[in-house]
Scaffold this motif. Structure first.
Motif, PDB file in Angstrom:
ATOM      1  N   UNK A   1     101.549   2.521  38.374  1.00 51.63           N
ATOM      2  CA  UNK A   1     102.425   1.940  40.352  1.00 51.63           C
ATOM      3  C   UNK A   1     103.269   0.992  40.053  1.00 51.63           C
ATOM      4  N   UNK A   2     103.001   0.267  39.031  1.00 56.87           N
ATOM      5  CA  UNK A   2     104.039  -1.034  38.470  1.00 56.87           C
ATOM      6  C   UNK A   2     105.235  -0.205  37.450  1.00 56.87           C
TER       7      UNK A   2
ATOM      8  N   UNK B   1      99.074  -8.761  37.351  1.00 57.62           N
ATOM      9  CA  UNK B   1      99.453  -8.683  35.303  1.00 57.62           C
ATOM     10  C   UNK B   1     100.731  -8.249  35.234  1.00 57.62           C
TER      11      UNK B   1
ATOM     12  N   UNK C   1      98.363  -2.183  25.788  1.00 54.64           N
ATOM     13  CA  UNK C   1      96.925  -1.341  25.664  1.00 54.64           C
ATOM     14  C   UNK C   1      96.240  -1.748  26.864  1.00 54.64           C
ATOM     15  N   UNK C   2      96.272  -2.696  26.919  1.00 51.32           N
ATOM     16  CA  UNK C   2      95.510  -3.418  28.448  1.00 51.32           C
ATOM     17  C   UNK C   2      95.938  -2.940  29.763  1.00 51.32           C
TER      18      UNK C   2
ATOM     19  N   UNK D   1      96.931   1.512  37.764  1.00 46.83           N
ATOM     20  CA  UNK D   1      97.880  -0.303  38.601  1.00 46.83           C
ATOM     21  C   UNK D   1      99.448  -0.156  37.465  1.00 46.83           C
TER      22      UNK D   1
ATOM     23  N   UNK E   1      95.383   0.976  29.927  1.00 47.65           N
ATOM     24  CA  UNK E   1      94.427   1.535  30.234  1.00 47.65           C
ATOM     25  C   UNK E   1      93.767   1.167  31.851  1.00 47.65           C
ATOM     26  N   UNK E   2      94.592  -0.104  32.312  1.00 49.53           N
ATOM     27  CA  UNK E   2      94.230   0.162  33.384  1.00 49.53           C
ATOM     28  C   UNK E   2      94.907   1.423  34.109  1.00 49.53           C
TER      29      UNK E   2
ATOM     30  N   UNK F   1     103.971  -7.046  32.821  1.00 54.84           N
ATOM     31  CA  UNK F   1     103.888  -5.939  32.074  1.00 54.84           C
ATOM     32  C   UNK F   1     105.031  -6.292  30.961  1.00 54.84           C
TER      33      UNK F   1
ATOM     34  N   UNK G   1      99.233  -6.433  25.932  1.00 53.32           N
ATOM     35  CA  UNK G   1      98.964  -6.629  26.984  1.00 53.32           C
ATOM     36  C   UNK G   1     100.157  -4.951  26.861  1.00 53.32           C
TER      37      UNK G   1
END
Ligand code: SF4
Lengths: 375, 101
Positions: free
Chosen positions: B79-80, B3, B68-69, B76, B72-73, B5, B66
């Motif tokens: 880590x990114x 996904x 926000x998404x 993940x 929310x994760x 960023x 994006x």
């Protein structure tokens, strides 16, 4: 409506939820698969299933690139990394993926030079900085990351970096979708198509879903409202007797995909005749390998690989989870023997995996179906 | 990894490098812009970033959606961002100051 208030656009969400309820009321029960791990996360995190009518079931697909790496390939990577003079570079989420006998993390503890990188370009830079090391990049991912590896290979050739190679494990999204559609007992009524993979490949490659299987597919964004809209679009197609590929995520996905990225993929990679997927078995033409032009940068040409096929642990039902045949919590070891701390299967290792997603946010809503109005 | 960023372009590096400095959560780093060169990427643009490569140019609203998404994760995304921020010998932007937030 507890969850809807967290949405960026609660009004739009309410309208969509009402529309979905109305559409669903006029149809038989429907089963939709979201092929992308990002969608799985958004669905669990926002409790989207609890906003959908009982008759609609979301099943999770194979869309987590780390989850589908078979154990044998981890063993191959460890065997490369354990050789003298080799530096293996990989993404962080690969470190804890169980191989047949150990993980990369354990191999590192035993002395192998294994380094976590953010980008394949970092691995290339390490090779240039340390010319006496034989640097291998462990490449994984769908079409979202494959172009990055392609460009890195091109740069390695341009700059003639001879102590750098790629252990290529890139996979493509369409063949596993086909395999799932062909698997006995799997009756799907439609797909939410992946978001960022589609930004690269466009919507064309999904046409087979409508043409050959007569099912609708909607490429969808990651916002809760996107997902609700994707579901509504699927239901609308079914209500109208259509089966088409539609694009809800036009903000990012162009129908033709990303021409520059596709060109680079074509220049560097070709399809492998077959590749093993964890839990799904061998799937024809489902993975990429470097073309002969890039043989000098292909780790599989430089190193003897054990190439042993390792059966998944008995207790592990990742294959069933990846196919959407069972839900994460239906796996016997879910949350007991298998947790993110002590993963047995890959779906729990990668934070993009369905089991990890469900473990992290889903458990308190086990078995879903909280009536929308009382939430 | 799978996904993207969202990152904002703060500087386009000399043409032969085909790269730019982008910023994610106040951290800056050099990334490849080979894929979005034909789209005319420029300073101020938002891009979707996958493993050190700008994969597409997105508008600000999409970048926000994006983000926000990603937030929310949680794990993940952290880590990114952590991976994005890590130093690798010979890569990145030595001495680049994090932007005031
Ligand atoms: S709970 Fe663990 S073993 Fe079971 S399917 Fe998920 S990752 Fe695999």
């Amino acid at each position: 409506m507890k969850f809807v208030t967290e949405f960026r656009d609660p009004e739009a969400a309410k309208v969509l939820i009402a529309e979905i309820a109305e559409l669903a009321a006029g149809q038989p029960a429907r089963k939709f698969m979201e092929a992308c791990g990002g969608h799985t996360h958004a669905i669990y995190r926002h409790g989207i299933e609890s906003l959908l009518p009982e008759s609609i079931e979301m099943v999770h697909g194979p869309g987590c690139p780390v989850c589908v790496i078979p154990m044998g390939r981890i063993d191959d990577a460890i065997s490369i990394a354990s050789q003298d003079g080799v530096t293996m570079c990989c993404f962080g989420d690969l470190m804890r993926v169980p191989g047949g006998s150990s993980t990369l993390l354990e191999a590192k503890a035993k002395g192998a030079d294994i380094r976590v990188v953010y980008s394949p370009l970092d691995a290339l830079a390490i090779a240039e900085n340390e010319p006496d090391r034989n640097v291998v990049f462990f490449a994984v991912g769908f079409e979202t990351t494959a172009p990055s590896t392609a460009i890195t290979a091109m740069q390695a050739r341009e700059r003639n970096v001879s102590n750098f190679s790629i252990f290529c494990n890139h996979v493509t999204i369409v063949p596993p979708m086909k395999a799932i559609l062909d698997s006995p007992g799997m009756e799907l009524d439609g797909f939410l198509g992946p978001g960022h993979v589609s930004a690269v490949i466009g919507t064309g490659p999904y046409q087979f879903v409508s043409r050959e299987y007569g099912l609708p597919l909607v490429t969808t964004g990651f916002e809760p409202v996107d997902i609700l809209q994707g579901v509504a679009m699927l239901l609308r197609q079914l209500a109208e007797g259509r089966a088409e590929v539609e694009n809800q995520y036009k903000r990012v996905v162009r129908d033709g995909g990303n021409p520059s990225a596709l060109k680079m993929l074509g220049e560097v990679f070709e399809l492998r005749p077959h590749f093993e997927w964890r839990g799904l078995g061998f799937i024809a033409q489902s993975a990429l390998t470097l073309k002969d032009d890039f043989a000098d940068w292909d780790a599989e040409k430089h190193f003897e690989l054990p190439g042993v096929r390792v059966a998944d642990p008995k207790a592990c039902q990742c294959g069933e989870v990846l196919k959407g045949a069972i839900r994460p919590w239906e796996c016997k070891v879910f949350g007991t023997a298998c947790t993110p701390e002590t993963p047995i299967g890959t779906c729990m290792v990668s934070s993009e995996g369905a089991c990890a997603a469900y473990f992290n946010y889903g458990r308190f809503r086990a078995k879903k179906r909280i009536p929308v109005t009382s939430a | 990894m799978c996904v993207g960023i969202p990152a904002q372009v703060v500087e386009i590096l000399p043409a032969e490098k085909k790269s730019a400095i982008v910023e994610v959560e106040g951290v800056r780093r050099e990334v490849s812009i080979v894929i979005v060169l034909d789209d005319g990427v420029k300073v101020g643009d938002w891009v979707l970033l996958h493993v050190g490569f700008a994969m597409s140019i997105i508008d600000e609203e999409e970048a926000e959606a994006q983000l926000d998404f990603m937030r929310m994760l949680g794990g993940v995304y952290e880590e990114e961002v952590e991976a994005f921020s890590a130093d690798v010998p010979g890569v990145g932007v030595p001495g680049a100051e994090p932007a005031p937030s």
